[in-house]
Design an enzyme around this catalytic site. Structure first.
Site, PDB file in Angstrom:
ATOM      1  N   GLN A 175       0.792  -1.224   0.000  1.00 11.47           N
ATOM      2  CA  GLN A 175       0.000   0.000   0.000  1.00 11.47           C
ATOM      3  C   GLN A 175       0.831   1.285   0.000  1.00 11.47           C
ATOM      4  O   GLN A 175       0.445   2.277  -0.619  1.00 11.47           O
ATOM      5  CB  GLN A 175      -0.919  -0.004   1.228  1.00 11.47           C
ATOM      6  CG  GLN A 175      -2.005   1.034   1.217  1.00 11.47           C
ATOM      7  CD  GLN A 175      -3.151   0.616   2.103  1.00 11.47           C
ATOM      8  OE1 GLN A 175      -4.053  -0.106   1.679  1.00 11.47           O
ATOM      9  NE2 GLN A 175      -3.121   1.039   3.346  1.00 11.47           N
ATOM     10  N   GLU A 217      -2.876   9.486  -1.146  1.00  9.20           N
ATOM     11  CA  GLU A 217      -2.044  10.133  -0.137  1.00  9.20           C
ATOM     12  C   GLU A 217      -0.941  11.000  -0.741  1.00  9.20           C
ATOM     13  O   GLU A 217      -0.016  11.415  -0.045  1.00  9.20           O
ATOM     14  CB  GLU A 217      -1.465   9.091   0.807  1.00  9.20           C
ATOM     15  CG  GLU A 217      -2.561   8.366   1.577  1.00  9.20           C
ATOM     16  CD  GLU A 217      -2.042   7.414   2.628  1.00  9.20           C
ATOM     17  OE1 GLU A 217      -0.809   7.251   2.735  1.00  9.20           O
ATOM     18  OE2 GLU A 217      -2.862   6.834   3.346  1.00  9.20           O
ATOM     19  N   ASP A 254       4.308   0.132   4.131  1.00 12.93           N
ATOM     20  CA  ASP A 254       3.040  -0.315   4.721  1.00 12.93           C
ATOM     21  C   ASP A 254       2.499  -1.379   3.789  1.00 12.93           C
ATOM     22  O   ASP A 254       2.012  -1.082   2.698  1.00 12.93           O
ATOM     23  CB  ASP A 254       2.056   0.846   4.856  1.00 12.93           C
ATOM     24  CG  ASP A 254       0.689   0.394   5.377  1.00 12.93           C
ATOM     25  OD1 ASP A 254       0.530  -0.798   5.723  1.00 12.93           O
ATOM     26  OD2 ASP A 254      -0.226   1.235   5.440  1.00 12.93           O
ATOM     27  N   GLU A 295       5.041  -1.941   8.140  1.00 18.02           N
ATOM     28  CA  GLU A 295       3.746  -1.812   8.815  1.00 18.02           C
ATOM     29  C   GLU A 295       2.780  -2.879   8.314  1.00 18.02           C
ATOM     30  O   GLU A 295       2.747  -3.176   7.121  1.00 18.02           O
ATOM     31  CB  GLU A 295       3.179  -0.418   8.542  1.00 18.02           C
ATOM     32  CG  GLU A 295       1.821  -0.140   9.155  1.00 18.02           C
ATOM     33  CD  GLU A 295       1.292   1.224   8.756  1.00 18.02           C
ATOM     34  OE1 GLU A 295       0.052   1.378   8.685  1.00 18.02           O
ATOM     35  OE2 GLU A 295       2.114   2.138   8.494  1.00 18.02           O
ATOM     36  N   ASP A 322      -0.858  -1.686  12.817  1.00 19.43           N
ATOM     37  CA  ASP A 322      -1.948  -0.729  12.600  1.00 19.43           C
ATOM     38  C   ASP A 322      -3.268  -1.463  12.755  1.00 19.43           C
ATOM     39  O   ASP A 322      -3.934  -1.362  13.782  1.00 19.43           O
ATOM     40  CB  ASP A 322      -1.822  -0.086  11.225  1.00 19.43           C
ATOM     41  CG  ASP A 322      -3.012   0.810  10.868  1.00 19.43           C
ATOM     42  OD1 ASP A 322      -3.786   1.164  11.779  1.00 19.43           O
ATOM     43  OD2 ASP A 322      -3.179   1.157   9.679  1.00 19.43           O
ATOM     44  N   LYS A 347      -3.933   6.250  15.250  1.00 15.50           N
ATOM     45  CA  LYS A 347      -4.867   7.058  14.471  1.00 15.50           C
ATOM     46  C   LYS A 347      -6.031   7.406  15.397  1.00 15.50           C
ATOM     47  O   LYS A 347      -6.826   6.522  15.745  1.00 15.50           O
ATOM     48  CB  LYS A 347      -5.388   6.275  13.265  1.00 15.50           C
ATOM     49  CG  LYS A 347      -4.298   5.875  12.263  1.00 15.50           C
ATOM     50  CD  LYS A 347      -4.858   4.939  11.201  1.00 15.50           C
ATOM     51  CE  LYS A 347      -3.823   4.593  10.149  1.00 15.50           C
ATOM     52  NZ  LYS A 347      -4.319   3.584   9.181  1.00 15.50           N
ATOM     53  N   ARG A 376      -5.061   9.665   7.769  1.00 18.23           N
ATOM     54  CA  ARG A 376      -5.824   8.644   7.059  1.00 18.23           C
ATOM     55  C   ARG A 376      -5.804   8.994   5.568  1.00 18.23           C
ATOM     56  O   ARG A 376      -5.464  10.103   5.173  1.00 18.23           O
ATOM     57  CB  ARG A 376      -7.284   8.576   7.543  1.00 18.23           C
ATOM     58  CG  ARG A 376      -7.496   8.292   9.005  1.00 18.23           C
ATOM     59  CD  ARG A 376      -6.802   7.031   9.525  1.00 18.23           C
ATOM     60  NE  ARG A 376      -7.220   5.786   8.918  1.00 18.23           N
ATOM     61  CZ  ARG A 376      -8.078   4.910   9.468  1.00 18.23           C
ATOM     62  NH1 ARG A 376      -8.632   5.179  10.641  1.00 18.23           N
ATOM     63  NH2 ARG A 376      -8.353   3.767   8.872  1.00 18.23           N
ATOM     64  N   SER A 377      -6.204   8.037   4.746  1.00 13.88           N
ATOM     65  CA  SER A 377      -6.166   8.278   3.299  1.00 13.88           C
ATOM     66  C   SER A 377      -7.190   9.321   2.862  1.00 13.88           C
ATOM     67  O   SER A 377      -6.975  10.060   1.898  1.00 13.88           O
ATOM     68  CB  SER A 377      -6.382   6.974   2.530  1.00 13.88           C
ATOM     69  OG  SER A 377      -7.580   6.353   2.924  1.00 13.88           O
ATOM     70  N   LYS A 398       3.257   9.852  10.174  1.00 11.25           N
ATOM     71  CA  LYS A 398       2.899   9.607   8.782  1.00 11.25           C
ATOM     72  C   LYS A 398       1.826  10.619   8.395  1.00 11.25           C
ATOM     73  O   LYS A 398       0.787  10.679   9.036  1.00 11.25           O
ATOM     74  CB  LYS A 398       2.348   8.188   8.593  1.00 11.25           C
ATOM     75  CG  LYS A 398       3.383   7.084   8.678  1.00 11.25           C
ATOM     76  CD  LYS A 398       2.726   5.712   8.578  1.00 11.25           C
ATOM     77  CE  LYS A 398       1.935   5.555   7.286  1.00 11.25           C
ATOM     78  NZ  LYS A 398       1.299   4.227   7.172  1.00 11.25           N
TER      79      LYS A 398
END
Length: 431
Positions: A175, A217, A254, A295, A322, A347, A376-377, A398
C-alpha cells in the site's frame, strides 16, 4: 501573569457554551464530520475528522447515513445530528479543562464498545475540538497545552512517495512505500531531504516512461511490475538526490497484508504464500534494501504469523501494528503480552476520543514500543495530529507525501512548532 496562573484562572471560569457539528468534504470528496466547540469566554476549537480506506476490522465504527440517494451513501448527517442534539446538550456548562471527564461523558452517551451509537467520527471530533478550545482559552498552542514543558521532541516523518494497494489504481500489492530521512538533524532538515528526493523520484519515473499521477495520499502511483522494482527506483532517487541510501535516507513500507489475506494464505505477486513464505520475502527485502520499518506485515487475524515475523525480524527492523492494534489500549496490551510487533501506529479516529488515544500512546511507550502517529487516506486540512505527535513525544509521523495540501498541512504545522520551540526542539531518531 505566568502561563500556569493563566491556565488556573481560565479553568475556574470558562465552560463549554456550544457544540456545533456540520457535514464537510474530505480529500476524496466524501462527506466527513467537522465539530466546533465554543466556550463561555469566546474561545473556539474546530476539528475536521479524517476517514480511512484500509480499515481494521476492530476499529471503532465510523457512522454514515447509508442513503444511496445522497453522496452514494457516504453522508454523515446522522452523527452530525447526534452531536448537535444529544452531545451538545450533555456538554453544555461542562469544564473543557478536564479532558478525561469530557471523554467519559461521550463514552457514557454512546454506551457501546465500538462507538456504534454516536459514531467514532462524531466522538473524536468533539473530543479533539474540546481540547483545542481549552488551549485557545489559555492562549497556548495545543501541543503545549497537552504536553507541557516536556513536549519538545519533533517526530521523524515517514513520507509516502509511492502508493499501491487500496490507495492507488495500479498493480502493486503493498500500500505504501516511504522514505525516512534518518540523517536529518532537525525537522526542517527532514522536510528538505524528503522534498528533494520526491522531486528526483518524479524525474526518475518520467525517464522510465511511467506515469507520475498521484494516489490518495499524494505519492506517485506508477505501474511498476512488482514491489522490489519500487525499492530499486527509490534507492536510485535517493542517490541521485545526493544522499546516501541507509545512512541519510532509509525506506519503510506499509504492506497492509490484511488486504491480500484470505484467511489461510496471502495472494502476493500472483502467488499464494503461507505466512512463513511471506516472512521469507520480507527477510530477503530487508537484506537487500535499507528497509527499517514494515507496517502491517501480517493480517490482523494472523496472530501466529505476527508472532513469527516478530521473532524473525523484530530485532532488526521496526514492525508496526496498525490493523493489529487500531489504537486500542487493550489490543496493545495483548500485543505486548504475546510479543506481537514492536511499534504501534496511532490514528485517533480508530478509537474515538483523545483520552483513549493518549492512553494507547502511553501504553505503547511504557512497554518500549515505538509510536507513529498517522493521518488517514481520506484527509482534511486539520493539523491536530501534528500537535499530538509533539505533545505525546510520539517520535514518528505519517502524513502522506509531499504533494496535496491536506498532507503538507501537517508538515507545515510541524515546521511552525519547531520554530516555536526554538533551540529546545529535538528530532527523534528511529535508528
Amino acid at each position: 501573569m505566568g502561563v500556569r496562573a493563566v491556565v488556573l484562572s481560565a479553568r475556574s471560569v470558562a465552560k463549554i457554551n456550544r457544540v456545533v457539528a456540520r457535514q464537510i468534504l474530505d480529500s476524496r470528496g466524501r462527506p466527513t464530520v467537522e465539530v466546533e466547540v465554543l466556550l463561555s469566554d469566546g474561545a473556539v476549537g474546530r476539528v475536521s475528522v479524517p476517514s480511512g480506506a484500509s480499515v481494521g476490522k476492530f476499529e471503532a465504527v465510523e457512522l454514515r447515513d447509508g442513503d444511496q440517494a445522497k453522496y452514494a451513501g457516504h453522508g454523515v448527517l446522522k452523527p452530525v445530528q447526534r452531536v448537535n442534539t444529544t452531545v451538545a446538550d450533555s456538554l453544555a456548562g461542562v469544564s473543557p479543562f478536564d479532558q478525561r471527564a469530557v471523554d467519559e461523558i461521550l463514552l457514557s452517551l454512546d454506551g457501546t464498545k465500538n462507538k456504534s451509537k454516536l459514531g467514532a467520527n462524531a466522538t473524536i471530533g468533539v473530543s479533539l475540538a474540546v481540547a483545542k478550545a481549552a488551549a485557545d482559552s489559555v492562549g497556548i498552542p495545543l501541543y503545549k497545552y497537552l504536553g507541557g514543558a516536556v513536549a519538545r521532541e519533533m517526530p521523524l516523518p515517514l513520507v509516502n512517495v509511492i502508493n499501491g494497494g487500496l490507495h492507488a489504481d495500479n498493480l502493486l500489492d503493498f500500500q505504501e512505500f516511504m522514505i525516512v530521512p534518518v540523517g536529518a538533524k532537525t525537522f526542517a532538515d527532514a522536510a528538505q531531504i524528503c522534498a528533494e528526493v520526491f522531486y528526483k523520484l518524479k524525474e526518475v519515473l518520467k525517464k522510465m516512461g511511467h506515469s507520475t499521477n498521484t494516489g490518495d495520499e499524494g505519492g506517485f502511483a506508477p505501474n511498476l511490475e512488482n514491489n522490489t522494482d519500487v525499492l530499486d527506483v527509490l534507492v536510485e532517487a535517493i542517490e541521485k538526490s545526493g544522499y546516501r541510501a541507509s545512512s541519510d535516507v532509509a525506506l519503510a513500507m506499509d504492506v497492509a497484508a490484511s488486504t491480500f489475506y484470505d484467511g489461510t494464505s496471502y495472494k502476493f505477486s500472483g502467488k499464494c504464500l503461507t505466512s512463513g513464505e511471506l516472512i521469507a520475502c520480507y527477510e530477503d527485502m530487508v537484506s537487500r534494501y535499507p528497509i527499517i520499518s514494515i507496517e502491517d506485515a501480517m493480517a490482523e487475524s494472523d496472530i501466529e504469523g505476527w508472532k513469527a515475523v516478530t521473532k524473525r525480524l523484530g530485532d532488526k527492523i521496526q514492525l508496526v501494528g496498525d490493523d493489529l492494534f487500531v489504537t486500542n489500549p487493550a489490543l496493545i496490551a495483548n500485543g505486548v503480552e504475546n510479543k506481537l510487533a514492536n511499534a504501534v501506529l496511532v490514528k485517533p479516529n480508530q478509537i474515538g476520543t483523545l483520552t483513549e488515544t493518549i492512553d494507547a500512546i502511553r501504553s505503547a511507550q511504557r512497554n518500549n514500543y515505538n509510536v507513529i502517529i498517522s493521518h488517514r487516506s481520506g484527509e482534511t486540512e486539520d493539523v491536530t495530529i501534528a500537535h499530538i505527535a509533539v505533545a505525546a513525544n510520539c517520535g514518528q509521523i505519517k502524513s502522506g507525501s509531499f504533494s496535496r495540501s491536506e498532507r503538507l498541512a501537517k508538515y507545515n504545522e510541524l515546521l511552525r512548532i519547531e520554530e516555536d520551540l526554538g533551540k529546545s526542539a529535538l528530532l527523534y531518531n528511529v535508528i
